[in-house]
Design an enzyme around this catalytic site. Structure first.
Site, PDB file in Angstrom:
ATOM      1  N   ARG A  46     -21.371   0.785 -22.815  1.00 38.43           N
ATOM      2  CA  ARG A  46     -22.121   1.484 -21.750  1.00 38.43           C
ATOM      3  C   ARG A  46     -21.223   1.701 -20.533  1.00 38.43           C
ATOM      4  NH1 ARG A  46     -25.165  -1.555 -18.668  1.00 38.43           N
ATOM      5  NH2 ARG A  46     -26.095  -2.715 -20.387  1.00 38.43           N
ATOM      6  N   TYR A  98     -33.318  25.966 -13.401  1.00 38.57           N
ATOM      7  CA  TYR A  98     -33.660  25.544 -14.757  1.00 38.57           C
ATOM      8  C   TYR A  98     -35.017  24.822 -14.714  1.00 38.57           C
ATOM      9  CZ  TYR A  98     -33.533  23.015 -19.130  1.00 38.57           C
ATOM     10  OH  TYR A  98     -33.855  22.501 -20.361  1.00 38.57           O
ATOM     11  N   ASP A 170     -25.025  23.342 -10.293  1.00 37.15           N
ATOM     12  CA  ASP A 170     -25.194  23.323 -11.741  1.00 37.15           C
ATOM     13  C   ASP A 170     -24.346  24.466 -12.298  1.00 37.15           C
ATOM     14  OD1 ASP A 170     -26.063  23.772 -14.384  1.00 37.15           O
ATOM     15  OD2 ASP A 170     -28.073  23.023 -13.967  1.00 37.15           O
ATOM     16  N   LYS A 195     -24.828  23.211 -23.720  1.00 33.46           N
ATOM     17  CA  LYS A 195     -24.701  24.656 -23.723  1.00 33.46           C
ATOM     18  C   LYS A 195     -23.265  25.083 -24.052  1.00 33.46           C
ATOM     19  CE  LYS A 195     -28.925  23.998 -22.630  1.00 33.46           C
ATOM     20  NZ  LYS A 195     -29.461  24.047 -21.291  1.00 33.46           N
TER      21      LYS A 195
HETATM   22  C1  LIG Z   1     -30.235  23.222 -20.413  1.00 39.58           C
HETATM   23  C2  LIG Z   1     -29.967  23.156 -18.978  1.00 39.58           C
HETATM   24  C3  LIG Z   1     -30.102  21.958 -18.272  1.00 39.58           C
HETATM   25  C4  LIG Z   1     -30.599  20.683 -18.934  1.00 39.58           C
HETATM   26  O1  LIG Z   1     -29.702  20.221 -19.880  1.00 39.58           O
HETATM   27  P1  LIG Z   1     -30.137  19.396 -21.220  1.00 39.58           P
HETATM   28  O2  LIG Z   1     -28.837  19.148 -21.870  1.00 39.58           O
HETATM   29  O3  LIG Z   1     -31.054  20.291 -21.997  1.00 39.58           O
HETATM   30  O4  LIG Z   1     -30.828  18.170 -20.757  1.00 39.58           O
HETATM   31  C5  LIG Z   1     -29.789  21.955 -16.918  1.00 39.58           C
HETATM   32  N1  LIG Z   1     -29.373  23.072 -16.295  1.00 39.58           N
HETATM   33  C6  LIG Z   1     -29.238  24.258 -16.940  1.00 39.58           C
HETATM   34  C7  LIG Z   1     -28.776  25.452 -16.199  1.00 39.58           C
HETATM   35  C8  LIG Z   1     -29.535  24.335 -18.297  1.00 39.58           C
HETATM   36  O5  LIG Z   1     -29.420  25.499 -18.928  1.00 39.58           O
END
Ligand SMILES: *Cc1c(COP(=O)(O)O)cnc(C)c1O
Length: 378
Positions: A46, A98, A170, A195
C-alpha cells in the site's frame, strides 16, 4: 528526454537485475526487512510497490510534476485529493464537469463540510466573483465533459496565485501529450487513467500529479493511509499502454477532426462541439495552451429520435460509457454520465436528449463515418 522516449523508457530506475526489457510485475503485498530497523525501500505494497513506483515516476515525468500517485480509479484520486481540505473550506469548480465529480462533491464532500460553487470557468471573472475568505481551490476540466468548453489555464493560475488558491486541473481529455497544466501554473493534475492513459477500455486507474514538494508529501501521507492504490498488474498494464500514448493520441485526433468536419455537413446534425473546429469559441486559447485538440466530440442531433436511433443502430461503434480507448464509444450524457444532475441544470448546460458524446477510437475514419451514416439513415 523527449516526451515520446519518456513514454517508452519512463523512469531510469532499475527494478530488475535480469535485463528484462519489460518492467516486472512485483506481485507481492509485503517485502522482507534485511535487518531490524532496515528497509529495502519497500515495506508494504500500500505504501510502495516497485511496479507501481515505475509507473508513478513515468507519469510524474510526463506531466512535469514532482510526484505522481497511481490510484485504483480516477474517482479514487479525486476523493483522496478532497482529504487535503478541512470542513468549512470552499472550492470553485467548472460548471460543466464529469458527472462522477459532481456526485462526489455534492453528495459526499459536502457531508464532510466542504462547500462548493460551480461556475463557467471559461469566464475567469465568474470565478473571481465567487472567491471568498474560505476559498481554498479552483477545480477545472478543460476541455469540459461533455460540452468541450475551454478554460485559459495560465490566466486561471494567475488568479489562483493572487488569492493563494490551489488550481486543480482534470487533464483526462487531453493527457500530457497535448497539455501540461503544471507548466501553465496549475498545482495538481488529476487523471482518469481509465481513459487515454490506459487507452484500451480494459483497466480502471487514476492519477494525481503534484507540482510542489510540500503538497506532494501531504498527499503521499493521505494516499498511503487511505489506500486506494493501483494494483501491481494494473500498474503494469498502464506502463504498457503509455508506451503508445503519443501514436494513439495523434491518430485518434486526426480521425476526430475528419469526423467532426463530416458531422458539420450532415442535415440531421444540428451542432458539433469539437475544440479543433474553427467555429469553436475556445480554439484560440486551446492553440495557445495545448498542442492538440484531442479526440472527444459532442454533437446534437436534430431530434431525439435520431439520437436514439444512432445509439441503437451503431455496429462498429459501441454504445457504452467511458472514453479514450482504441474502440470508438458513443454515449448519451443525459442518461449515463450526467444522469445525477438535476434536469433544469442539465438542460441549461446544453445536455439535452439530442446530445451525444463520441470518443473516437483507432478504427479507420471511413468505417466510423459509414457506421454513423447507416445508423442515422438506416
Ligand atoms: C472517467 C472520468 C473521471 C473518473 O474516472 P474513473 O476512472 O472512471 O473513476 C474523472 N474525470 C473525467 C474527465 C473522466 O472522464
Amino acid at each position: 528526454m523527449d516526451f515520446n522516449t519518456r513514454c517508452i523508457h519512463g523512469s531510469k530506475d532499475k527494478y530488475d537485475t535480469t535485463g528484462a526489457v519489460s518492467v516486472p510485475i512485483f506481485q507481492s503485498a509485503t517485502f522482507s526487512h534485511p535487518g531490524v530497523g532496515e528497509s529495502t525501500g519497500y515495506d508494504y505494497a500500500r505504501l510502495q510497490n516497485p511496479t507501481r513506483e515505475y509507473l508513478e515516476k513515468t507519469v510524474a515525468g510526463l506531466e512535469c510534476g514532482c510526484d505522481a500517485m497511481a490510484f485504483s480509479t480516477g474517482m479514487a484520486a479525486t476523493a483522496t485529493l478532497m482529504e487535503v481540505f478541512s470542513p468549512g473550506d470552499h472550492l470553485i469548480c467548472s460548471y460543466d464537469l464529469y458527472g462522477g465529480s459532481h456526485r462526489l462533491f455534492n453528495h459526499i464532500s459536502v457531508k464532510n463540510g466542504l462547500l462548493f460553487d460551480f461556475a463557467d470557468t471559461a469566464d475567469i471573472s465568474a470565478v473571481k466573483n465567487l472567491i471568498r475568505p474560505e476559498t481554498k481551490a479552483v477545480f477545472i476540466e478543460t476541455p469540459t465533459n461533455p460540452m468541450m468548453q475551454v478554460t485559459d489555464i495560465e490566466e486561471m493560475a494567475k488568479l489562483c496565485k493572487k488569492h493563494s488558491l490551489l488550481l486543480i486541473v482534470d487533464n483526462t481529455f487531453l493527457t500530457p501529450y497535448f497539455q501540461k497544466p503544471l507548466l501553465l501554473g496549475a498545482d495538481v493534475v488529476i487523471h482518469s487513467g481509465t481513459k487515454y492513459l490506459g487507452g484500451h477500455n480494459d483497466t480502471l486507474a487514476g492519477f494525481l500529479i503534484v507540482a510542489d514538494k510540500e503538497l506532494a508529501e501531504r498527499m503521499r501521507f493521505i494516499y498511503k493511509t487511505t489506500g486506494a492504490c493501483l494494483s501491481a498488474f494494473d500498474s503494469w498494464l498502464l506502463i504498457r499502454s503509455i508506451k503508445t500514448l503519443p501514436v494513439r493520441m495523434e491518430r485518434q485526433q486526426e480521425t476526430a477532426m475528419k469526423i467532426a468536419q463530416w458531422l458539420t455537413e450532415q442535415k440531421k446534425i444540428k451542432k458539433v462541439y469539437y475544440v479543433g473546429l474553427a467555429s469553436h469559441p475556445g480554439i484560440e486559447i486551446s492553440k495557445k495552451q495545448s498542442s492538440g485538440f484531442g479526440a472527444m466530440i459532442s454533437f446534437e442531433t436534430e431530434c431525439c429520435d435520431t439520437a436514439v436511433r444512432i445509439l441503437e443502430r451503431v455496429e462498429i461503434i459501441k454504445y457504452a460509457e467511458s472514453l479514450g480507448g482504441v474502440e470508438s464509444l458513443i454515449t448519451y450524457p443525459m442518461l449515463q454520465t450526467h444522469a445525477d444532475i438535476p434536469e433544469e441544470e442539465r438542460l441549461a448546460k446544453g445536455i439535452n436528449d439530442c446530445l451525444l458524446r463520441f470518443s473516437v477510437g483507432l478504427e479507420s475514419a471511413e468505417d466510423i463515418i459509414s457506421d454513423l451514416k447507416q445508423a442515422m439513415e438506416g
